[in-house]
Design a protein around this motif. Structure first.
Motif, PDB file in Angstrom:
ATOM      1  N   UNK A   9       0.808  -1.090   0.085  1.00  0.00           N
ATOM      2  CA  UNK A   9       0.043   0.134   0.109  1.00  0.00           C
ATOM      3  C   UNK A   9       0.952   1.127  -0.084  1.00  0.00           C
ATOM      4  N   UNK A  10       1.941   1.157   0.738  1.00  0.00           N
ATOM      5  CA  UNK A  10       2.812   2.450   0.949  1.00  0.00           C
ATOM      6  C   UNK A  10       3.486   2.764  -0.326  1.00  0.00           C
TER       7      UNK A  10
ATOM      8  N   UNK B  67      -2.813   4.864  -4.585  1.00  0.00           N
ATOM      9  CA  UNK B  67      -3.198   4.892  -2.921  1.00  0.00           C
ATOM     10  C   UNK B  67      -2.896   6.204  -2.480  1.00  0.00           C
ATOM     11  N   UNK B  68      -2.408   7.066  -3.310  1.00  0.00           N
ATOM     12  CA  UNK B  68      -2.421   8.430  -2.810  1.00  0.00           C
ATOM     13  C   UNK B  68      -0.871   9.105  -2.735  1.00  0.00           C
ATOM     14  N   UNK B  69      -0.348   9.934  -3.252  1.00  0.00           N
ATOM     15  CA  UNK B  69       0.961  10.725  -2.789  1.00  0.00           C
ATOM     16  C   UNK B  69       0.625  12.164  -2.307  1.00  0.00           C
ATOM     17  N   UNK B  70       1.789  12.441  -1.766  1.00  0.00           N
ATOM     18  CA  UNK B  70       1.657  13.782  -0.892  1.00  0.00           C
ATOM     19  C   UNK B  70       1.903  14.718  -1.923  1.00  0.00           C
ATOM     20  N   UNK B  71       0.707  15.641  -1.929  1.00  0.00           N
ATOM     21  CA  UNK B  71       0.386  16.716  -2.792  1.00  0.00           C
ATOM     22  C   UNK B  71       0.833  17.999  -1.656  1.00  0.00           C
ATOM     23  N   UNK B  72       1.822  18.236  -1.646  1.00  0.00           N
ATOM     24  CA  UNK B  72       2.471  19.426  -0.980  1.00  0.00           C
ATOM     25  C   UNK B  72       3.061  20.469  -1.585  1.00  0.00           C
ATOM     26  N   UNK B  73       3.000  21.853  -1.123  1.00  0.00           N
ATOM     27  CA  UNK B  73       3.400  23.005  -1.689  1.00  0.00           C
ATOM     28  C   UNK B  73       4.867  22.950  -1.581  1.00  0.00           C
TER      29      UNK B  73
END
Length: 84
Positions: free
Chosen positions: A53-54, A59-65
């Motif tokens: 999963x990781x 399953x998603x990723x970090x969407x950061x500025x």
């Protein structure tokens, strides 16, 4: 390997994952190399989904500025530089 372990421990201190996976990738074909991944498993992932999963972007990723990533890097750097 000692440095990879230190990075994994610092990541655990900053991110507080349920589990941490450390693995290497590389190839002797083409551009022979090896590199390490330290992947934190988020809290609450059902057991049957945990192993990969990781590592799966779907399953998603970090969407950061850039500012958020800079602050994260600073926290990680502080944890990495603190005594064990």
């Amino acid at each position: 390997m000692l440095l990879v372990r230190r990075v994994a421990l610092a990541m655990e201190e900053v991110c507080r994952p349920e589990r941490t996976y450390v693995y290497s990738l590389g190839s002797q074909q083409g551009n022979a190399h090896v590199h390490w991944h330290v992947a934190g498993l988020p809290l609450g992932v059902p057991y049957e989904q945990q192993q990969f999963h990781a590592l799966m972007a779907e399953n998603g990723v970090i969407n950061a500025t850039p500012q958020e990533m800079g602050a994260f890097a600073a926290r990680l750097r502080r944890a990495l530089n603190s005594p064990p």
